[in-house]
Motif scaffolding. Structure first.
Motif, PDB file in Angstrom:
ATOM      1  N   GLN A  82      24.949   1.361   6.966  1.00  0.00           N
ATOM      2  CA  GLN A  82      24.095   0.188   6.802  1.00  0.00           C
ATOM      3  C   GLN A  82      24.093  -0.666   8.065  1.00  0.00           C
ATOM      4  OE1 GLN A  82      22.610  -1.085   3.301  1.00  0.00           O
ATOM      5  NE2 GLN A  82      21.356  -1.473   5.106  1.00  0.00           N
ATOM      6  N   TRP A  83      25.261  -0.835   8.668  1.00  0.00           N
ATOM      7  CA  TRP A  83      25.359  -1.666   9.874  1.00  0.00           C
ATOM      8  C   TRP A  83      24.541  -1.073  11.015  1.00  0.00           C
ATOM      9  CZ3 TRP A  83      26.766  -1.497  14.972  1.00  0.00           C
ATOM     10  CH2 TRP A  83      27.003  -2.718  15.590  1.00  0.00           C
ATOM     11  N   TRP A  84      24.714   0.220  11.267  1.00  0.00           N
ATOM     12  CA  TRP A  84      23.988   0.860  12.365  1.00  0.00           C
ATOM     13  C   TRP A  84      22.483   0.849  12.120  1.00  0.00           C
ATOM     14  CZ3 TRP A  84      25.996   1.697  16.927  1.00  0.00           C
ATOM     15  CH2 TRP A  84      27.381   1.922  17.059  1.00  0.00           C
ATOM     16  N   THR A 130      28.671  -7.149   0.838  1.00  0.00           N
ATOM     17  CA  THR A 130      30.008  -7.083   0.246  1.00  0.00           C
ATOM     18  C   THR A 130      30.177  -8.157  -0.819  1.00  0.00           C
ATOM     19  OG1 THR A 130      30.940  -6.218   2.304  1.00  0.00           O
ATOM     20  CG2 THR A 130      32.475  -7.171   0.729  1.00  0.00           C
ATOM     21  N   THR A 131      29.697  -9.373  -0.532  1.00  0.00           N
ATOM     22  CA  THR A 131      29.783 -10.464  -1.504  1.00  0.00           C
ATOM     23  C   THR A 131      28.952 -10.157  -2.745  1.00  0.00           C
ATOM     24  OG1 THR A 131      30.065 -12.059   0.300  1.00  0.00           O
ATOM     25  CG2 THR A 131      29.438 -12.935  -1.855  1.00  0.00           C
ATOM     26  N   ALA A 158      23.179  -7.852  11.494  1.00  0.00           N
ATOM     27  CA  ALA A 158      23.823  -6.699  10.857  1.00  0.00           C
ATOM     28  C   ALA A 158      25.203  -7.065  10.329  1.00  0.00           C
ATOM     29  CB  ALA A 158      23.930  -5.549  11.852  1.00  0.00           C
ATOM     30  N   PHE A 159      25.967  -7.825  11.117  1.00  0.00           N
ATOM     31  CA  PHE A 159      27.281  -8.270  10.647  1.00  0.00           C
ATOM     32  C   PHE A 159      27.145  -9.208   9.454  1.00  0.00           C
ATOM     33  CE2 PHE A 159      29.047  -7.118  14.931  1.00  0.00           C
ATOM     34  CZ  PHE A 159      30.044  -6.281  14.469  1.00  0.00           C
ATOM     35  N   CYS A 160      26.178 -10.107   9.512  1.00  0.00           N
ATOM     36  CA  CYS A 160      25.974 -11.055   8.421  1.00  0.00           C
ATOM     37  C   CYS A 160      25.572 -10.340   7.139  1.00  0.00           C
ATOM     38  CB  CYS A 160      24.916 -12.091   8.805  1.00  0.00           C
ATOM     39  SG  CYS A 160      25.453 -13.293  10.046  1.00  0.00           S
ATOM     40  N   PHE A 161      24.694  -9.333   7.262  1.00  0.00           N
ATOM     41  CA  PHE A 161      24.273  -8.632   6.056  1.00  0.00           C
ATOM     42  C   PHE A 161      25.420  -7.812   5.471  1.00  0.00           C
ATOM     43  CE2 PHE A 161      22.436  -5.240   3.530  1.00  0.00           C
ATOM     44  CZ  PHE A 161      21.628  -5.982   2.683  1.00  0.00           C
ATOM     45  N   TYR A 176      17.036  -1.508  13.308  1.00  0.00           N
ATOM     46  CA  TYR A 176      15.753  -1.901  12.723  1.00  0.00           C
ATOM     47  C   TYR A 176      15.508  -3.409  12.746  1.00  0.00           C
ATOM     48  CZ  TYR A 176      11.679  -1.787   9.689  1.00  0.00           C
ATOM     49  OH  TYR A 176      10.404  -1.917   9.193  1.00  0.00           O
ATOM     50  N   CYS A 177      16.559  -4.213  12.862  1.00  0.00           N
ATOM     51  CA  CYS A 177      16.403  -5.668  12.767  1.00  0.00           C
ATOM     52  C   CYS A 177      15.461  -6.282  13.812  1.00  0.00           C
ATOM     53  CB  CYS A 177      17.769  -6.352  12.829  1.00  0.00           C
ATOM     54  SG  CYS A 177      18.502  -6.578  11.185  1.00  0.00           S
ATOM     55  N   PRO A 178      15.297  -5.704  15.005  1.00  0.00           N
ATOM     56  CA  PRO A 178      14.263  -6.267  15.888  1.00  0.00           C
ATOM     57  C   PRO A 178      12.882  -6.278  15.241  1.00  0.00           C
ATOM     58  CG  PRO A 178      15.718  -4.854  17.150  1.00  0.00           C
ATOM     59  CD  PRO A 178      16.111  -4.687  15.703  1.00  0.00           C
ATOM     60  N   ILE A 179      12.595  -5.278  14.401  1.00  0.00           N
ATOM     61  CA  ILE A 179      11.318  -5.252  13.687  1.00  0.00           C
ATOM     62  C   ILE A 179      11.353  -6.221  12.513  1.00  0.00           C
ATOM     63  CG2 ILE A 179       9.721  -3.815  12.357  1.00  0.00           C
ATOM     64  CD1 ILE A 179      10.676  -1.434  13.987  1.00  0.00           C
ATOM     65  N   LEU A 180      12.456  -6.190  11.757  1.00  0.00           N
ATOM     66  CA  LEU A 180      12.592  -7.062  10.593  1.00  0.00           C
ATOM     67  C   LEU A 180      12.483  -8.530  10.980  1.00  0.00           C
ATOM     68  CD1 LEU A 180      13.518  -7.170   7.470  1.00  0.00           C
ATOM     69  CD2 LEU A 180      15.732  -7.809   8.444  1.00  0.00           C
ATOM     70  N   LEU A 181      13.106  -8.922  12.074  1.00  0.00           N
ATOM     71  CA  LEU A 181      13.152 -10.323  12.471  1.00  0.00           C
ATOM     72  C   LEU A 181      12.016 -10.698  13.414  1.00  0.00           C
ATOM     73  CD1 LEU A 181      17.010 -10.615  13.075  1.00  0.00           C
ATOM     74  CD2 LEU A 181      15.732 -11.296  11.025  1.00  0.00           C
ATOM     75  N   PHE A 182      11.982 -10.081  14.578  1.00  0.00           N
ATOM     76  CA  PHE A 182      11.035 -10.488  15.619  1.00  0.00           C
ATOM     77  C   PHE A 182       9.649  -9.877  15.410  1.00  0.00           C
ATOM     78  CE2 PHE A 182      15.239 -11.110  17.289  1.00  0.00           C
ATOM     79  CZ  PHE A 182      15.150 -12.319  17.962  1.00  0.00           C
ATOM     80  N   GLY A 183       9.598  -8.601  15.027  1.00  0.00           N
ATOM     81  CA  GLY A 183       8.310  -7.981  14.776  1.00  0.00           C
ATOM     82  C   GLY A 183       7.577  -8.651  13.625  1.00  0.00           C
ATOM     83  N   TYR A 184       8.310  -8.947  12.560  1.00  0.00           N
ATOM     84  CA  TYR A 184       7.722  -9.618  11.398  1.00  0.00           C
ATOM     85  C   TYR A 184       7.220 -11.012  11.762  1.00  0.00           C
ATOM     86  CZ  TYR A 184       7.554 -11.957   6.831  1.00  0.00           C
ATOM     87  OH  TYR A 184       7.161 -12.674   5.724  1.00  0.00           O
ATOM     88  N   ARG A 185       8.009 -11.727  12.540  1.00  0.00           N
ATOM     89  CA  ARG A 185       7.624 -13.085  12.929  1.00  0.00           C
ATOM     90  C   ARG A 185       6.383 -13.066  13.835  1.00  0.00           C
ATOM     91  NH1 ARG A 185      11.056 -17.126  11.699  1.00  0.00           N
ATOM     92  NH2 ARG A 185      10.697 -19.183  12.650  1.00  0.00           N
TER      93      ARG A 185
END
Length: 255
Positions: free
Chosen positions: A115-117, A85-86, A77-80, A122-131
């Protein structure tokens, strides 16, 4: 025929395949918004329901995640937020949805607390669930080549992100009244402006970055900070309250 094509054109994301005389000018659509409550009682009930829904989401996140996925989601979340921003600093998008690159931006780009919250939850699904889903498919089809697995995860990653944007976008609209985190204009934007098909390649590139960062960054960082999710949440909640009103987190944009 021109009239028929002109009527049918509004259902197309682009003008590809249409006669030149039938091409229509894109008219920006207003961002969808749920009208606010008109009475004090309605406002209070809506407020309670919204905060209760957020507590349920956080409880579900805690109930179905472990230390690694929590930490990795916070890092992601911090990275995104930095990536967004970039991107919004150097890629300018007008009301018609057309984007152009600028090497000398006049303003700093933006991200949002919303966006951060949303990404953390949701990132557990985006990263680990997807994998895990990909691994199950690889097992079914006896796909054991690591390079082939890498390629499939990258090629399908845009679908993974679009699913995130649809779910997060509609959840934010229901909780806050409008999507204050992002809104995509243009003919290639769908699902109330939550996804943009033109970002297929950037999302695939993000998939490549995640693949290379998985073992070197996400997993080690996730293990390192996963047990400290509570103080991180507390700090971000305080920052959110200082920088916003109600649940409509403001954009951190330099004028």
């Amino acid at each position: 025929e021109t009239g028929t094509w002109g009527e049918f054109a509004k259902f197309f994301p682009t003008d590809i395949g249409m006669p030149k005389e039938a091409k229509t000018q894109y008219v920006p659509k207003p961002q969808p918004e749920i009208p606010p409550a008109k009475t004090w009682l309605g406002w209070f009930v809506l407020k309670v329901v919204r905060y209760f829904a957020i507590l349920v989401l956080v409880w579900t996140w805690l109930r179905h995640t472990e230390s690694l996925s929590r930490g990795a989601s916070i890092v992601a979340a911090f990275c995104f937020s930095l990536i967004e921003t970039t991107w919004t600093t150097f890629v300018l998008t007008d009301e018609s949805g057309k984007s152009k690159l600028t090497l000398f931006p006049k303003t700093l780009g933006h991200s949002t607390f919303t966006q951060w919250w949303a990404n953390v939850l949701y990132c557990p699904i985006l990263l680990f669930g997807y994998r895990r889903y990909c691994d199950s498919v690889f097992e079914i089809y006896n796909m054991t080549d690591p390079t082939q697995q890498f390629n499939y995860r990258v090629m399908l990653f845009a679908l993974n992100v679009w699913l995130l944007e649809i779910i997060e976008g509609f959840a934010i609209i229901l909780l806050i009244g409008k999507n204050v985190a992002w809104y995509y204009p243009g003919r290639d934007a769908f699902f109330l402006g939550t996804i943009k098909l033109g970002y297929l390649v950037p999302w695939m590139i993000l998939g490549v970055v995640i693949e290379y960062a998985w073992e070197s960054v996400l997993v080690p960082a996730g293990n390192a900070i996963g047990d400290y999710w509570l103080p991180i949440f507390a700090a971000m909640w305080l920052v959110t309250q200082i920088g916003s009103t109600d649940l409509s987190w403001v954009r951190t944009k330099r004028k």
